[in-house]
Design a protein around this motif. Structure first.
Motif, PDB file in Angstrom:
ATOM      1  N   VAL A 141    -107.478 -48.927 -43.846  1.00 28.91           N
ATOM      2  CA  VAL A 141    -107.808 -48.188 -42.978  1.00 28.91           C
ATOM      3  C   VAL A 141    -108.883 -49.022 -41.989  1.00 28.91           C
ATOM      4  O   VAL A 141    -109.585 -49.752 -42.220  1.00 28.91           O
ATOM      5  CB  VAL A 141    -108.648 -46.860 -43.499  1.00 28.91           C
ATOM      6  CG1 VAL A 141    -109.598 -46.261 -42.580  1.00 28.91           C
ATOM      7  CG2 VAL A 141    -107.866 -46.100 -44.446  1.00 28.91           C
ATOM      8  N   GLY A 142    -108.805 -48.577 -40.562  1.00 26.05           N
ATOM      9  CA  GLY A 142    -109.394 -49.375 -39.597  1.00 26.05           C
ATOM     10  C   GLY A 142    -108.572 -50.380 -39.004  1.00 26.05           C
ATOM     11  O   GLY A 142    -109.143 -51.069 -37.966  1.00 26.05           O
ATOM     12  N   GLU A 143    -107.500 -50.803 -39.571  1.00 28.74           N
ATOM     13  CA  GLU A 143    -106.996 -51.953 -39.190  1.00 28.74           C
ATOM     14  C   GLU A 143    -105.975 -51.922 -38.141  1.00 28.74           C
ATOM     15  O   GLU A 143    -105.497 -50.713 -37.879  1.00 28.74           O
ATOM     16  CB  GLU A 143    -106.152 -52.489 -40.241  1.00 28.74           C
ATOM     17  CG  GLU A 143    -105.042 -53.746 -40.053  1.00 28.74           C
ATOM     18  CD  GLU A 143    -104.056 -54.259 -41.344  1.00 28.74           C
ATOM     19  OE1 GLU A 143    -103.984 -55.171 -41.620  1.00 28.74           O
ATOM     20  OE2 GLU A 143    -103.822 -53.368 -42.069  1.00 28.74           O
ATOM     21  N   LEU A 144    -106.014 -52.801 -37.088  1.00 28.51           N
ATOM     22  CA  LEU A 144    -105.186 -52.646 -35.867  1.00 28.51           C
ATOM     23  C   LEU A 144    -103.718 -52.921 -36.184  1.00 28.51           C
ATOM     24  O   LEU A 144    -103.393 -53.841 -36.802  1.00 28.51           O
ATOM     25  CB  LEU A 144    -105.806 -53.379 -34.767  1.00 28.51           C
ATOM     26  CG  LEU A 144    -106.126 -52.896 -33.382  1.00 28.51           C
ATOM     27  CD1 LEU A 144    -107.046 -51.786 -33.531  1.00 28.51           C
ATOM     28  CD2 LEU A 144    -106.512 -53.719 -32.465  1.00 28.51           C
ATOM     29  N   ASP A 154     -94.580 -50.194 -28.928  1.00 26.09           N
ATOM     30  CA  ASP A 154     -95.565 -50.942 -28.167  1.00 26.09           C
ATOM     31  C   ASP A 154     -96.902 -50.529 -28.183  1.00 26.09           C
ATOM     32  O   ASP A 154     -97.736 -51.191 -27.408  1.00 26.09           O
ATOM     33  CB  ASP A 154     -94.880 -51.451 -26.829  1.00 26.09           C
ATOM     34  CG  ASP A 154     -93.848 -52.414 -27.266  1.00 26.09           C
ATOM     35  OD1 ASP A 154     -93.789 -53.208 -28.093  1.00 26.09           O
ATOM     36  OD2 ASP A 154     -92.728 -52.517 -26.166  1.00 26.09           O
ATOM     37  N   PHE A 155     -97.166 -49.153 -28.581  1.00 20.42           N
ATOM     38  CA  PHE A 155     -98.609 -48.926 -28.443  1.00 20.42           C
ATOM     39  C   PHE A 155     -99.379 -49.545 -29.679  1.00 20.42           C
ATOM     40  O   PHE A 155     -98.744 -49.732 -30.655  1.00 20.42           O
ATOM     41  CB  PHE A 155     -98.750 -47.384 -28.587  1.00 20.42           C
ATOM     42  CG  PHE A 155     -98.316 -46.659 -27.304  1.00 20.42           C
ATOM     43  CD1 PHE A 155     -99.477 -46.213 -26.515  1.00 20.42           C
ATOM     44  CD2 PHE A 155     -97.211 -45.970 -27.225  1.00 20.42           C
ATOM     45  CE1 PHE A 155     -99.420 -45.622 -25.496  1.00 20.42           C
ATOM     46  CE2 PHE A 155     -96.887 -45.404 -25.808  1.00 20.42           C
ATOM     47  CZ  PHE A 155     -97.990 -44.946 -25.113  1.00 20.42           C
ATOM     48  N   ASN A 156    -100.420 -49.899 -29.370  1.00 22.38           N
ATOM     49  CA  ASN A 156    -101.359 -50.472 -30.617  1.00 22.38           C
ATOM     50  C   ASN A 156    -102.330 -49.195 -30.795  1.00 22.38           C
ATOM     51  O   ASN A 156    -102.691 -48.263 -30.034  1.00 22.38           O
ATOM     52  CB  ASN A 156    -102.216 -51.540 -30.021  1.00 22.38           C
ATOM     53  CG  ASN A 156    -101.454 -52.660 -29.774  1.00 22.38           C
ATOM     54  OD1 ASN A 156    -100.444 -52.719 -30.285  1.00 22.38           O
ATOM     55  ND2 ASN A 156    -102.257 -53.793 -29.419  1.00 22.38           N
ATOM     56  N   GLY A 157    -102.484 -49.123 -32.203  1.00 23.18           N
ATOM     57  CA  GLY A 157    -103.613 -48.190 -32.760  1.00 23.18           C
ATOM     58  C   GLY A 157    -104.385 -48.639 -34.097  1.00 23.18           C
ATOM     59  O   GLY A 157    -103.838 -49.681 -34.584  1.00 23.18           O
ATOM     60  N   ALA A 158    -105.289 -47.917 -34.376  1.00 22.97           N
ATOM     61  CA  ALA A 158    -106.055 -48.096 -35.725  1.00 22.97           C
ATOM     62  C   ALA A 158    -105.575 -47.198 -36.827  1.00 22.97           C
ATOM     63  O   ALA A 158    -105.358 -45.822 -36.582  1.00 22.97           O
ATOM     64  CB  ALA A 158    -107.683 -47.749 -35.520  1.00 22.97           C
TER      65      ALA A 158
END
Length: 192
Positions: A141-144, A154-158
């Protein structure tokens, strides 16, 4: 350590005298070492001086092309556990087995055994791996992460939540400036 220290047999070792030792093998050759050892023990007729030989592995679930496959992963790469009666003959037999680099712990020619409790911990970990294999990739959890397929490619998220039972992660993806939680398969995301 003085020359007159009691030997393990005198110091109240298990009645059979068999203790667990950690043998160092070339990484990736652990199963070969196990095979080579068994053959050498049989050829030398030393079965009475050896007990079990363990390569600590656990089962992990891998996702390949969207399909789950269970594979074995060594959780102590390069190590083989050998239950044996330590004397000059057995020491030589193990030490001169191909793909073995030596014993771990203790003096160079007098290895120290590991405790039964340590062995039980390893055996339990192996057992757990068989009962519920762990995913090869572990998310926190919290990892990118980066989305690599689907509408959010191609979207980044946490990572907000991880569900190992369903092999899904909930990722907070920023779309048009707003954070939107998206549920994705493990196979659809990768570490950034």
């Amino acid at each position: 350590m003085s020359e007159h220290a009691p030997t393990e047999a005198q110091a109240g070792a298990a009645p059979s005298g068999l203790r667990w030792y950690v043998v160092h093998a070339y990484s990736g050759m652990e199963k070969a070492v196990e095979r080579n050892l068994r053959e050498r023990i049989d050829r030398a007729g030393m079965q009475a001086k050896f007990g079990r030989i363990l390569v600590p592995t656990e089962e992990v679930v891998e996702l390949k092309n969207g399909k789950k496959s269970v594979t074995e992963r060594r959780f102590f790469p390069g190590y083989v556990l050998v239950e044996m009666l330590m004397d000059d003959e057995t020491w030589h037999l193990v030490k001169h087995t191909s793909k073995v680099t030596g014993f771990v712990g203790g003096a160079r020619n007098r290895p120290a055994p590991i405790s039964e409790a340590e062995v039980m911990k390893i055996v339990n970990q192996m057992q757990e791996g068989v009962e519920k294999p762990r995913p090869k990739v572990e998310w926190e959890v919290g990892e990118l992460v980066r989305v690599k397929e689907g509408p959010f490619t191609d979207f980044n998220g946490a990572v907000e939540e991880v569900n190992y039972e369903k092999s899904k992660v909930r990722v907070s993806v920023t779309i048009f400036g707003r954070a939107t939680p998206v549920e994705l398969d493990f196979s659809q995301v990768e570490k950034v």
